[in-house]
Scaffold this motif. Structure first.
Motif, mmCIF file in Angstrom:
data_model
loop_
_atom_site.group_PDB
_atom_site.id
_atom_site.type_symbol
_atom_site.label_atom_id
_atom_site.label_comp_id
_atom_site.label_asym_id
_atom_site.label_seq_id
_atom_site.Cartn_x
_atom_site.Cartn_y
_atom_site.Cartn_z
ATOM 1 N N VAL A 111 21.348 7.566 -55.244
ATOM 2 C CA VAL A 111 21.700 6.815 -53.918
ATOM 3 C C VAL A 111 20.343 6.664 -53.048
ATOM 4 N N GLU A 112 20.436 5.745 -52.502
ATOM 5 C CA GLU A 112 19.189 5.405 -51.402
ATOM 6 C C GLU A 112 19.250 6.209 -50.187
ATOM 7 N N ASP A 113 18.140 6.554 -49.611
ATOM 8 C CA ASP A 113 18.011 7.093 -48.398
ATOM 9 C C ASP A 113 18.528 6.190 -47.435
ATOM 10 N N VAL A 114 19.002 6.802 -46.287
ATOM 11 C CA VAL A 114 19.610 5.919 -45.478
ATOM 12 C C VAL A 114 18.796 4.863 -44.576
ATOM 13 N N PHE A 115 17.708 5.516 -44.585
ATOM 14 C CA PHE A 115 16.542 4.776 -43.716
ATOM 15 C C PHE A 115 16.203 3.458 -44.770
ATOM 16 N N VAL A 163 20.943 -7.564 -39.722
ATOM 17 C CA VAL A 163 21.369 -6.747 -38.543
ATOM 18 C C VAL A 163 20.013 -6.578 -37.691
ATOM 19 N N GLU A 164 19.798 -7.213 -36.676
ATOM 20 C CA GLU A 164 18.471 -7.053 -36.086
ATOM 21 C C GLU A 164 18.206 -5.955 -35.635
ATOM 22 N N GLU A 165 18.892 -5.314 -34.700
ATOM 23 C CA GLU A 165 18.580 -4.133 -33.794
ATOM 24 C C GLU A 165 18.560 -2.870 -34.922
ATOM 25 N N PRO A 166 17.345 -2.374 -35.158
ATOM 26 C CA PRO A 166 17.058 -0.907 -36.055
ATOM 27 C C PRO A 166 18.060 -0.080 -36.068
ATOM 28 N N SER A 167 18.492 0.447 -34.747
ATOM 29 C CA SER A 167 19.491 1.463 -34.521
ATOM 30 C C SER A 167 20.632 1.217 -35.380
ATOM 31 N N ALA A 172 24.100 1.408 -41.913
ATOM 32 C CA ALA A 172 23.684 2.335 -43.277
ATOM 33 C C ALA A 172 24.311 3.519 -43.283
ATOM 34 N N GLU A 173 24.700 4.349 -42.556
ATOM 35 C CA GLU A 173 25.086 5.701 -42.308
ATOM 36 C C GLU A 173 26.559 5.518 -42.443
#
Length: 79
Positions: free
Chosen positions: A2-6, A18-22, A28-29
């Motif tokens: 499983v990949e890290d959420v970041f 999805v432009e906005e990083p937050s 992703a979460e």
């Protein structure tokens, strides 16, 4: 593995645009790799991703896809 959420957030940003990083991180979460797998499946079926946006008040990821002259919005919603 499983990949890290970041790492997933980076993929949501680059692959789904999805432009906005937050918002990419929140998507992703909530969805893990589901949004990315949906995009891969749709591309295999002949659709092209036109864009994506995450609507956090709805906990929804909206994938805009095209096939020929037709455009569709596919909504993934966390319930």
């Amino acid at each position: 593995m499983v990949e890290d959420v970041f790492e997933l957030a980076k993929r949501y940003h680059t692959e789904l645009k999805v432009e906005e990083p937050s918002l990419a991180t929140l998507a992703a979460e909530l969805f893990g790799d589901l949004g990315l797998k949906a995009k891969e499946f749709l591309e295999k079926e002949g659709y092209t991703l036109a864009g994506a946006k995450f609507i956090d008040y709805d906990k929804s990821l909206v994938l805009s896809v095209m096939r020929g002259e037709n455009t569709y919005d596919i909504i993934l919603r966390k319930t």
